[in-house]
Write an enzyme that holds these catalytic residues in place. Structure first.
Site, PDB file in Angstrom:
ATOM      1  N   TYR A   1     -71.840 -76.112 -22.148  1.00 16.04           N
ATOM      2  CA  TYR A   1     -70.558 -75.576 -22.604  1.00 16.04           C
ATOM      3  C   TYR A   1     -70.673 -74.143 -23.113  1.00 16.04           C
ATOM      4  O   TYR A   1     -69.700 -73.405 -23.091  1.00 16.04           O
ATOM      5  CB  TYR A   1     -69.999 -76.431 -23.747  1.00 16.04           C
ATOM      6  CG  TYR A   1     -69.278 -77.670 -23.315  1.00 16.04           C
ATOM      7  CD1 TYR A   1     -69.900 -78.622 -22.522  1.00 16.04           C
ATOM      8  CD2 TYR A   1     -67.964 -77.893 -23.713  1.00 16.04           C
ATOM      9  CE1 TYR A   1     -69.242 -79.762 -22.148  1.00 16.04           C
ATOM     10  CE2 TYR A   1     -67.297 -79.040 -23.337  1.00 16.04           C
ATOM     11  CZ  TYR A   1     -67.940 -79.977 -22.565  1.00 16.04           C
ATOM     12  OH  TYR A   1     -67.276 -81.113 -22.190  1.00 16.04           O
TER      13      TYR A   1
ATOM     14  N   ASP B   1     -77.668 -91.776 -16.747  1.00 12.16           N
ATOM     15  CA  ASP B   1     -77.024 -92.598 -15.711  1.00 12.16           C
ATOM     16  C   ASP B   1     -77.143 -94.077 -16.056  1.00 12.16           C
ATOM     17  O   ASP B   1     -76.197 -94.859 -15.908  1.00 12.16           O
ATOM     18  CB  ASP B   1     -77.578 -92.283 -14.306  1.00 12.16           C
ATOM     19  CG  ASP B   1     -79.101 -92.164 -14.257  1.00 12.16           C
ATOM     20  OD1 ASP B   1     -79.752 -92.217 -15.326  1.00 12.16           O
ATOM     21  OD2 ASP B   1     -79.653 -92.015 -13.153  1.00 12.16           O
TER      22      ASP B   1
ATOM     23  N   ASP C   1     -65.798 -90.744 -23.505  1.00 15.17           N
ATOM     24  CA  ASP C   1     -64.582 -91.223 -22.821  1.00 15.17           C
ATOM     25  C   ASP C   1     -64.816 -92.629 -22.266  1.00 15.17           C
ATOM     26  O   ASP C   1     -63.951 -93.499 -22.360  1.00 15.17           O
ATOM     27  CB  ASP C   1     -64.200 -90.298 -21.647  1.00 15.17           C
ATOM     28  CG  ASP C   1     -63.191 -89.233 -22.057  1.00 15.17           C
ATOM     29  OD1 ASP C   1     -63.176 -88.854 -23.255  1.00 15.17           O
ATOM     30  OD2 ASP C   1     -62.419 -88.773 -21.195  1.00 15.17           O
TER      31      ASP C   1
HETATM   32  C1  IPM Z   1     -63.263 -83.384 -25.777  1.00 18.97           C
HETATM   33  C2  IPM Z   1     -62.515 -82.635 -24.711  1.00 18.97           C
HETATM   34  C3  IPM Z   1     -62.990 -81.180 -24.710  1.00 18.97           C
HETATM   35  C4  IPM Z   1     -64.482 -81.206 -24.451  1.00 18.97           C
HETATM   36  C5  IPM Z   1     -62.255 -80.295 -23.717  1.00 18.97           C
HETATM   37  C6  IPM Z   1     -60.759 -80.296 -23.947  1.00 18.97           C
HETATM   38  C7  IPM Z   1     -62.788 -78.891 -23.714  1.00 18.97           C
HETATM   39  O1  IPM Z   1     -62.705 -83.243 -23.480  1.00 18.97           O
HETATM   40  O2  IPM Z   1     -63.134 -83.004 -26.957  1.00 18.97           O
HETATM   41  O3  IPM Z   1     -63.964 -84.332 -25.442  1.00 18.97           O
HETATM   42  O4  IPM Z   1     -64.895 -81.353 -23.309  1.00 18.97           O
HETATM   43  O5  IPM Z   1     -65.230 -81.090 -25.415  1.00 18.97           O
HETATM   44 MG    MG Z   2     -63.738 -85.087 -23.554  1.00 15.55          MG
END
Ligand code: IPM
Ligand code: MG
Length: 360
Positions: free
Chosen positions: A146, A227, A255
């Site tokens: 990132y 993975d 997620d």
């Molecule tokens: C999260 C989101 C962010 C990330 C995005 C919106 C940049 O997906 O907070 O998980 O990837 O960190």
């Molecule tokens: Mg995210």
């Protein structure tokens, strides 16, 4: 106590869910004799619309001057919103990455917990969900892909894009320490997740995590390839206590972990630095498709506010009260659309906020 909180309602459903979290905070603070001072600021798309940038220096300063930041969500529909016609560094998400870096929020805590009441919403097989699960993803938040150098160049008549994944020992050590510290207060197990069979950054990650582990003989440590971890999360989520991982793996795995709890609308998060300061936001996004309809689930944001009371203000009792009210509202059969199942009562965002307040 006076709580000095900067609020970033943000975009999409952000303003609706933050309004509910404020209402709940007001209630619990009124009950326990605390005063809250809120300062609202813009970030993401809302800030682009007003100031042409996703995050202003003033917003960073306001956030820094507060004890904590409570955030909704930022961003819009990436295919249709004009925000995504802007260069990448001017888009809503750039504001979020910038504030994380500017405030030094390197530790992102994302608990994923299966509520008994929501067991039906869990997409896993019954025999797996029956075991329940309660894990915390400790995601490194200010390093890795990132924040590495990135560019797109033309080479031999075609475009070539480059993203760089860097981690230093000190970056890994400080997040590992956070992971082990929190594991000590939980079930004393850390699963460090990497891709050490391929990546140098992961091999360094593993080495440093092992060094830190030596200081925590009471905490069990294991290493898992990312993975495999993605697979284990749906195969046997009960095995996890603390998952310690780098930025992008943590983004993806959190997620996934949230979805196995039934809905991403339930998952809170805290982003911390080395002080008591923190930024608290739901793990989910801005859901522009349902914005403004009063149907979003405010629970993730309300639980993030509870994390704020716990981690920034040491108000454990008040945090417990919010968490208990959320449990009670679920027990009483109220659900927003995302967690609705037959036989329960469907309510909107505002109503869910009211019902939680009534239980405090
Ligand atoms: C999260 C989101 C962010 C990330 C995005 C919106 C940049 O997906 O907070 O998980 O990837 O960190
Ligand atoms: Mg995210």
């Amino acid at each position: 106590m006076t709580l000095n909180i900067t609020c970033i309602p943000g975009d999409g459903i952000g303003p609706e869910i933050v309004a509910q979290a404020k209402k709940v905070l007001d209630k619990v603070c009124e009950k326990n004799g605390h005063t809250i001072k809120y300062t609202d600021v813009l970030m993401g798309g809302a800030s682009i619309d007003k100031y042409c940038v996703p995050l202003t220096d003033e917003t960073i300063e306001t956030a820094k001057a507060a004890d904590a930041v409570l955030m909704g969500s930022i961003g819009g529909n990436t295919s249709t919103s004009p925000w995504y016609k802007l260069p990448p560094e001017k888009r809503p998400e750039a504001g979020l990455l910038k504030i994380r870096k500017a405030l030094g929020l390197f530790a992102n805590l994302r608990p994923a917990y299966l509520y008994e009441e929501l067991a039906d919403a869990c997409p896993l097989k019954k025999e797996i969900s029956a075991a329940g699960f309660d894990m915390l993803i400790m995601r490194e938040l200010t390093g890795g892909l990132y924040f590495g150098e990135r560019k797109t160049v033309e080479e031999n008549g075609e475009l070539k894009a480059i993203d760089t994944l860097t981690y230093s020992e000190s970056e890994i050590r400080r997040i590992a320490i956070k992971g082990f510290d929190i594991a000590r207060k939980r079930r004393k197990k850390v699963t460090s997740v990497d891709k050490a069979n391929v990546l140098d950054s992961s091999r360094l990650w593993r080495k440093v995590v092992n060094e830190v582990a030596a200081d925590y003989p009471d905490v069990e440590v294991e290493h898992m390839l990312v993975d495999n971890c993605a697979m284990q999360l749906v195969k046997d989520p009960a095995q996890f206590d603390v998952i310690l991982t780098e930025n992008m793996f943590g983004d993806i795995l959190s997620d996934e972990a949230s979805m196995v709890t039934g809905s991403i609308g339930m998952l809170s998060s805290a982003s911390l630095n080395d002080t008591k300061f923190g930024l608290y936001e739901p793990s989910h996004g801005s859901a522009p498709d349902i914005a403004g309809q009063d149907i979003a689930n405010p629970i993730a944001t309300i639980l993030s506010a509870a994390m704020m009371l716990r981690y920034t203000f040491d108000l454990d009792k008040e945090a417990d009260e919010i968490e208990a009210a959320v449990k009670q509202v679920l027990k009483d059969g109220y659900r927003t659309g995302d967690i609705y199942s037959e036989g329960t009562t469907k309510v909107g965002c505002t109503k869910m906020g009211d019902l939680i307040c009534e239980r405090i």
